[in-house]
Design a protein around this motif. Structure first.
Motif, PDB file in Angstrom:
ATOM      1  N   GLY A  89     -11.533   3.194 128.419  1.00 26.02           N
ATOM      2  CA  GLY A  89     -10.108   3.442 128.224  1.00 26.02           C
ATOM      3  C   GLY A  89      -9.810   4.300 127.017  1.00 26.02           C
ATOM      4  O   GLY A  89      -8.655   4.486 126.659  1.00 26.02           O
ATOM      5  N   ARG A  90     -10.872   4.834 126.382  1.00 27.57           N
ATOM      6  CA  ARG A  90     -10.748   5.698 125.215  1.00 27.57           C
ATOM      7  C   ARG A  90     -10.003   5.019 124.070  1.00 27.57           C
ATOM      8  O   ARG A  90      -9.201   5.642 123.366  1.00 27.57           O
ATOM      9  CB  ARG A  90     -10.072   7.016 125.604  1.00 27.57           C
ATOM     10  N   SER A 274      -8.188  -6.045 135.909  1.00 25.14           N
ATOM     11  CA  SER A 274      -7.045  -5.669 135.078  1.00 25.14           C
ATOM     12  C   SER A 274      -7.470  -4.754 133.935  1.00 25.14           C
ATOM     13  O   SER A 274      -6.780  -3.775 133.612  1.00 25.14           O
ATOM     14  CB  SER A 274      -6.350  -6.919 134.520  1.00 25.14           C
ATOM     15  N   GLY A 275      -8.621  -5.058 133.316  1.00 27.06           N
ATOM     16  CA  GLY A 275      -9.088  -4.238 132.209  1.00 27.06           C
ATOM     17  C   GLY A 275      -9.417  -2.819 132.639  1.00 27.06           C
ATOM     18  O   GLY A 275      -9.020  -1.848 131.995  1.00 27.06           O
ATOM     19  N   PHE A 280      -8.243   3.104 133.357  1.00 21.98           N
ATOM     20  CA  PHE A 280      -7.989   4.288 134.166  1.00 21.98           C
ATOM     21  C   PHE A 280      -6.586   4.836 133.937  1.00 21.98           C
ATOM     22  O   PHE A 280      -6.371   6.049 133.921  1.00 21.98           O
ATOM     23  CB  PHE A 280      -8.209   3.975 135.644  1.00 21.98           C
ATOM     24  N   VAL A 281      -5.617   3.940 133.769  1.00 21.16           N
ATOM     25  CA  VAL A 281      -4.245   4.389 133.474  1.00 21.16           C
ATOM     26  C   VAL A 281      -4.213   5.154 132.158  1.00 21.16           C
ATOM     27  O   VAL A 281      -3.593   6.226 132.049  1.00 21.16           O
ATOM     28  CB  VAL A 281      -3.281   3.179 133.426  1.00 21.16           C
ATOM     29  N   TRP A 282      -4.894   4.622 131.142  1.00 14.10           N
ATOM     30  CA  TRP A 282      -4.921   5.298 129.839  1.00 14.10           C
ATOM     31  C   TRP A 282      -5.628   6.656 129.927  1.00 14.10           C
ATOM     32  O   TRP A 282      -5.182   7.624 129.308  1.00 14.10           O
ATOM     33  CB  TRP A 282      -5.618   4.408 128.811  1.00 14.10           C
ATOM     34  N   ARG A 283      -6.697   6.729 130.704  1.00 16.23           N
ATOM     35  CA  ARG A 283      -7.401   8.006 130.861  1.00 16.23           C
ATOM     36  C   ARG A 283      -6.506   9.041 131.544  1.00 16.23           C
ATOM     37  O   ARG A 283      -6.512  10.217 131.175  1.00 16.23           O
ATOM     38  CB  ARG A 283      -8.689   7.798 131.666  1.00 16.23           C
ATOM     39  N   ARG A 284      -5.743   8.612 132.524  1.00 18.67           N
ATOM     40  CA  ARG A 284      -4.818   9.531 133.201  1.00 18.67           C
ATOM     41  C   ARG A 284      -3.722   9.986 132.243  1.00 18.67           C
ATOM     42  O   ARG A 284      -3.313  11.155 132.252  1.00 18.67           O
ATOM     43  CB  ARG A 284      -4.219   8.859 134.435  1.00 18.67           C
TER      44      ARG A 284
END
Length: 291
Positions: A89-90, A274-275, A280-284
């Motif tokens: 998630g960077r 969930s994690g 993936f949401v944060w990477r996008r």
């Protein structure tokens, strides 16, 4: 240790090794100069989520075994899997590793303490009171074999052979993604006998409980005014509990109570879902901002 546990441990150590290929000593040096961030990462794990869970069990009318399992899971801090998810998630991987290491040591004392007084002060769960005896060797094994050694090996390779580390990191990173998916599939296969419409109430409890852990991690990071990468690390640490430790305690000290096993098993599967979804949401988000 069973053959399945050994294989999963080796996979997890490989995942941590792949993360370490991109972590530098300077990252930990920065964390050392900001102990406030480490403290912030510990607050959701040992204070906010356990207390919030205890308060929820006082209000909710759930079976005592379900409430006891919720409290137990909340009292077990996250393991090295949270470091891998934070990396994807960077988030600040060095902060995540530092928090996990300190939490593993504190768990020897705070997990039994939190569980004992929370269960004893809840009328519904007081009859489930057990004096937890956590085997320190389990904690030390997790800290040394699954975190410290692969992390040190990866960082050493990146320092001594940066070109080789750069070539090795992408395939290992892809392997880590596949391995995380395999964890979910293996968990579903292993617990297939427990899966069915009858567990939907327990699944709802686990989803909401996990969401509370993530939200409390986010709230703590906001209160401590941490930056984006640190906030992601603290949020993941707050929402990824050591369900494996909880299952071990349930097996040894609660006679593998079925309802407790279901709660801890569902946690073990769902917190990966969930994690990784958050990662993936944060990477996008980062990709959109980069464009």
């Amino acid at each position: 240790m069973t053959a399945q546990q050994l294989v999963l441990s080796l996979v997890l150590a490989t995942m941590v090794f792949s993360v370490a290929l991109e972590v530098k000593p300077a990252d930990f040096a920065r964390v050392a100069t900001m102990p406030r961030a480490v403290v912030c990462g510990l607050v959701p794990q040992f204070l906010l989520l356990p207390v919030a869970t205890w308060a929820a069990t006082l209000v909710l009318d759930l079976p005592p075994s379900t409430e006891a399992a919720m409290i137990l899971v909340a009292c077990c801090p996250g393991g090295s899997l949270s470091n891998v998810v934070t990396h994807f998630g960077r988030g600040n991987t060095a902060l995540s590793v530092s928090v996990s290491a300190v939490a593993a040591l504190l768990a020897l004392f705070l997990t039994p303490f939190n569980f004992t007084w929370m269960v004893s002060t809840n009328p519904a769960t007081a009859g489930w009171l057990r004096t937890l005896e956590i085997d320190p060797s389990d904690i030390w094994w997790s800290l040394l074999a699954l975190l410290a050694l692969p992390m040190a090996a990866g960082m050493a390779l990146a320092h001594l052979r940066p070109a080789a580390a750069a070539r090795l990191q992408p395939p290992l990173s892809r392997f880590s993604l596949v391995a995380l998916a395999a964890f979910i599939v293996l968990g579903l296969v292993r617990d297939r006998a427990l899966l069915g419409p009858q567990i939907l109430p327990q699944l709802a409890v686990v989803v909401l409980h996990n969401a509370a852990g993530l939200a409390l991690g986010w709230a703590a990071a906001r209160a401590f005014r941490l930056g984006t990468a640190d906030r992601r690390a603290v949020m993941i640490e707050g929402g990824m509990q050591n369900a494996g430790l909880a299952l071990g305690i349930i097996a040894v000290q609660f006679g593998a109570d079925l309802n407790m096993v279901i709660i801890a098993s569902l946690w073990g599967i769902w917190h990966i879902v969930s994690g990784m979804t958050l990662a993936f949401v944060w990477r996008r988000q980062d990709a959109r901002h980069a464009v």
